[in-house]
Design a protein around this motif. Structure first.
Motif, mmCIF file in Angstrom:
data_model
loop_
_atom_site.group_PDB
_atom_site.id
_atom_site.type_symbol
_atom_site.label_atom_id
_atom_site.label_comp_id
_atom_site.label_asym_id
_atom_site.label_seq_id
_atom_site.Cartn_x
_atom_site.Cartn_y
_atom_site.Cartn_z
ATOM 1 N N TYR A 508 79.013 19.745 57.963
ATOM 2 C CA TYR A 508 78.979 20.409 56.656
ATOM 3 C C TYR A 508 80.409 20.669 56.198
ATOM 4 O O TYR A 508 81.374 20.455 56.953
ATOM 5 C CB TYR A 508 78.179 21.717 56.709
ATOM 6 C CG TYR A 508 78.819 22.804 57.546
ATOM 7 C CD1 TYR A 508 79.609 23.797 56.965
ATOM 8 C CD2 TYR A 508 78.622 22.837 58.927
ATOM 9 C CE1 TYR A 508 80.189 24.789 57.731
ATOM 10 C CE2 TYR A 508 79.207 23.830 59.697
ATOM 11 C CZ TYR A 508 79.991 24.801 59.100
ATOM 12 O OH TYR A 508 80.573 25.780 59.857
ATOM 13 N N ASP A 523 74.903 22.102 49.948
ATOM 14 C CA ASP A 523 74.483 20.709 49.733
ATOM 15 C C ASP A 523 75.126 19.747 50.733
ATOM 16 O O ASP A 523 74.690 18.593 50.846
ATOM 17 C CB ASP A 523 74.823 20.263 48.307
ATOM 18 C CG ASP A 523 73.987 20.988 47.256
ATOM 19 O OD1 ASP A 523 72.953 21.566 47.634
ATOM 20 O OD2 ASP A 523 74.384 20.981 46.077
ATOM 21 N N SER A 524 76.160 20.220 51.438
ATOM 22 C CA SER A 524 76.857 19.331 52.370
ATOM 23 C C SER A 524 76.267 19.366 53.780
ATOM 24 O O SER A 524 76.617 18.531 54.615
ATOM 25 C CB SER A 524 78.342 19.719 52.443
ATOM 26 O OG SER A 524 78.494 20.957 53.129
ATOM 27 N N ALA A 531 69.495 16.183 55.035
ATOM 28 C CA ALA A 531 69.629 17.567 54.568
ATOM 29 C C ALA A 531 68.671 18.479 55.326
ATOM 30 O O ALA A 531 67.609 18.045 55.801
ATOM 31 C CB ALA A 531 69.344 17.634 53.068
#
Length: 598
Positions: A508, A523-524, A531
């Protein structure tokens, strides 16, 4: 008054009159304001009004009897031209020599410490519940220390055994002589027994020599329960540092003790990592941040100096007291790499320290001096007992595996080992997370003994992971897992982030330009390239400290379907053995799982 029902043992040594002056390194001083003849004894029959008292101090030794390896055994020195160089430092054989030389010619000399003398120790001490370190501190002529959080790693009963002596209740006696305990008092003014509401050990102690009296109050950080396992602090209450020190300062003054030093196992973060940085270059308190600043600003002016620790930083600073007057605050890094030499000028007329005359300097415990023979003998004796266990090879590495950086190669390696072990317990284990504070050292390629370069011994692994935590498996929802990552940089970890070390399949981005939980770019976050699903269930491996919600990770304390595995060091040893050989050593992880934006 001392609140423990168990009397402190009769001291087994007289105060020494020997000791030394090593070259000054970093110096902090308050503007001297004494008469030119203040220290003269003109008639020869009566002592002068003012008496200089030497206060030697250190902190966060963590049982490092032998010279620490890698970056843990070096300090950074600022050069006159603005560049820096590193100096090899530490080891009690050298610390003893430096302290003894520093005391030479000083008729009035005290040696004090700021906590964490034991705990998270290398194998030569940790294997024996830190009895070797207490023996070494006795030989160092330590006069007094505060407790630190690591003094509670094995609980208050074990701390009291270190103080008063006696064989270990489970492992028994290691030598024919038994264990006599510490010659010096451990001070724990803000650590109370929940049942009696009284300090578990002495809250203060008074040093006396002829007509000079100086009181010492010792406290540990109030947040000790947040950084120690629940078993270690069971039945204890930890009170506010400032309120406790102010309370006992009044007690001491009521007894006619007007000179007071606080030993505080809490610290600050200087603006520079160089031990000889001028902390007061832009004004009192300007060169340091962290918890000690607010603590120092609120401790009563009756306290004349603060010896601190916990952050493993080096500083000699002044911070204004509540009246606005600067007061000396010191810390000597960690692992015995530095010691602080402070001059306290005692006024016999008032019985108080002349604060404007206090001066202090940190000195490097260089390894260029002669080793103290008694410390060499001590280390040799305990190493002989530890050798059958400590010398056993557990793996091979191709280069140093450091424990430095926001994400460290050593932290990543431990996380990978715990994931592998977790999957052995339960094939459904998805990832592993390791707390950075549990990574006590890195692994060095160069041999420490006769094992050969690149060989990792059990003793070296023990130095990395000395806590005897277990590897625990728990279930969390994806939403909880995201919250765990947010807790690295929010809540109690907002000011001083604690970045968990992830296994190789978790990645992340951490955006340090933002504030609080927003630093984690949601979102990372990717697990095995996908995800995180907030509604899905994930099986996570951590150590038992994190599984109990330690280090401010309250969400990790809320997992379900717990499964407790083996000792975390055993998991690391198993991973190294399975994934490396003499002909195929393990390469250090690249530490590229977290993308840092600054």
């Amino acid at each position: 008054m001392p609140a423990t029902s168990q009397p402190y043992p009769q001291r087994r040594r007289a105060y020494r009159l020997f000791a030394a002056a090593a070259g000054l390194a970093t110096v902090g001083a308050l503007a001297a304001a004494l008469p030119a003849d203040a220290h003269e004894n003109k008639g020869g029959h009566h002592p002068s009004r003012y008496q200089d008292v030497q206060l030697l101090s250190f902190n966060d030794l963590h049982g490092n009897l032998e010279p620490p390896s890698g970056s843990s055994g070096r300090v950074t020195e600022l050069q006159p031209d603005g560049t820096t160089k590193t100096i090899d430092a530490g080891g009690v054989e050298y610390l003893a020599t430096h302290l003894r030389e520093a005391r030479q010619g000083k008729a009035y000399s005290i040696t004090a410490a700021g906590g964490d003398m034991v705990g998270a120790s290398p194998l030569v001490s940790g294997l024996f519940h830190d009895e070797p370190t207490i023996e070494a501190l006795n030989k160092l002529d330590l006069d007094v220390t505060s407790v630190g959080n690591h003094e509670f790693d094995e609980g208050s009963k074990e701390l009291k055994r270190l103080q008063y002596g006696g064989c270990h209740p489970t492992d028994g006696c290691y030598t024919d002589e038994g264990f006599e305990g510490a010659d010096f008092p451990y001070l724990a003014a803000n650590v109370l027994d929940e049942k009696t509401n009284r300090p578990i050990l002495k809250p203060y102690w008074v040093w006396k020599k002829k007509d000079v009296r100086i009181g010492f109050i010792g406290v540990t950080l109030e947040d000790t329960p947040g950084v120690v396992s629940a078993d270690g602090v069971k039945g204890l209450k930890f009170k506010d540092e400032v309120e406790t020190i102010n309370k006992y300062a009044k007690v001491l003054r009521a007894q006619g003790v007007n000179s007071i030093v606080a030993l505080i196992h809490e610290g600050g973060l200087p603006a520079s990592g160089a031990y000889n940085y001028d902390c007061d270059s832009s004004g009192a308190g300007a060169g340091i941040s962290g918890p000690i600043v607010d603590i120092a600003k609120n401790i009563t002016p009756s306290v004349d100096a603060l010896v601190t620790g916990h952050t493993h930083a080096a500083y000699v600073c002044t911070i204004p007291d509540p009246s606005g007057k600067p007061r000396m605050v010191t810390s000597a890094a960690s692992f015995g790499r530095l010691y602080t030499d402070t001059t306290l000028t005692y006024d016999r007329l008032t019985g108080d320290i002349v604060r404007t005359a206090v001066k202090s300097a940190n000195h490097v415990v260089t390894r260029t001096v002669a080793k103290a023979p008694d410390m060499t003998d001590l280390i040799s004796r305990w190493n002989t007992l530890a050798a059958p266990i400590g010398n056993r090879p557990i793996g091979y590495i191709s280069a140093d595996v450091p424990n430095t950086g926001t994400e460290s190669p050593m932290g990543d390696l431990i996380a990978d080992a715990q994931l592998a072990y977790g999957r052995k317990l339960d094939p459904e284990t998805d990832l592993a997370l390791m707390n950075p504070g549990g990574v006590r050292a890195g692994l060095t390629y160069a041999a420490k003994g006769g094992e050969g370069d690149g060989v990792v011994t059990y003793a070296e692994g023990f130095t990395v992971q000395p806590f005897s935590n277990t590897v625990n498996l728990q279930n969390f929802t994806g939403a909880q897992l995201i919250q765990v990552l947010k807790e690295q940089v929010s809540g109690t970890n907002t000011a001083a982030p604690k970045i968990l070390q992830p296994s190789a399949n978790l990645s992340y981005t951490l955006d340090l330009t933002k504030a609080g939980a927003d630093r984690v770019v949601i979102d990372s976050i990717r697990l095995n390239g996908a995800a995180i699903d907030p509604a899905a269930t994930y099986r996570v491996a951590t150590n038992s400290f994190l599984a109990g919600g330690g280090d401010g990770f309250t969400t990790l304390g809320q997992g379900t379907n717990d499964l407790v595995g083996t000792d975390d060091l055993a998991a690391l040893a198993e991973y190294l053995t399975a994934n490396s050989s003499a002909s195929g050593p393990l390469a250090p992880p690249a530490a590229d799982r977290i993308t840092i934006v600054q």
